[in-house]
Design a protein around this motif. Structure first.
Motif, mmCIF file in Angstrom:
data_model
loop_
_atom_site.group_PDB
_atom_site.id
_atom_site.type_symbol
_atom_site.label_atom_id
_atom_site.label_comp_id
_atom_site.label_asym_id
_atom_site.label_seq_id
_atom_site.Cartn_x
_atom_site.Cartn_y
_atom_site.Cartn_z
ATOM 1 N N ARG A 1 0.803 -1.223 0.000
ATOM 2 C CA ARG A 1 0.000 0.000 0.000
ATOM 3 C C ARG A 1 0.838 1.276 0.000
ATOM 4 O O ARG A 1 0.351 2.327 -0.394
ATOM 5 N N THR B 1 3.369 3.855 -4.852
ATOM 6 C CA THR B 1 2.529 4.712 -5.683
ATOM 7 C C THR B 1 2.922 4.507 -7.135
ATOM 8 O O THR B 1 3.979 3.953 -7.437
ATOM 9 N N THR C 1 5.223 9.109 -11.514
ATOM 10 C CA THR C 1 4.843 10.519 -11.625
ATOM 11 C C THR C 1 4.741 10.890 -13.098
ATOM 12 O O THR C 1 5.186 10.144 -13.984
#
Length: 89
Positions: free
Chosen positions: A37, A40, A43
């Motif tokens: 979790r 991510t 970008t």
């Protein structure tokens, strides 16, 4: 702050008296037990760079190489090969 304060909380002793990265890691490594979790996605900047790099792959394959050609290792003047008995000549 005393220099030794920086090491407070770390376990092990072998690495304290000399450079022993393995001993430090062995004494202080803790496996991660969580899930993914914290990860991510890429970008926008990473996506832009990857798009540019990906466009270069066909040219790289056309030239016949997907990895750089390794250069021969240069031996240090201090390095001498060992003999078949394991002693240094």
């Amino acid at each position: 702050m005393i220099a030794t304060d920086a090491w407070r909380g770390f376990r092990g002793v072998d690495w304290r008296s000399g450079v022993d990265v393995r001993a430090f890691i062995q004494a202080n490594y803790t496996p991660y037990q969580g899930d993914d979790r914290f990860l991510t996605g890429p970008t926008e900047r990473t996506r832009a760079v990857w798009e540019k790099v990906s466009a270069l792959f066909p040219e790289e394959r056309r030239r016949g190489s997907s990895t750089p050609t390794p250069r021969p290792r240069r031996r240090s003047p201090r390095t001498r090969p060992a003999t078949s008995t394991g002693t240094v000549s």
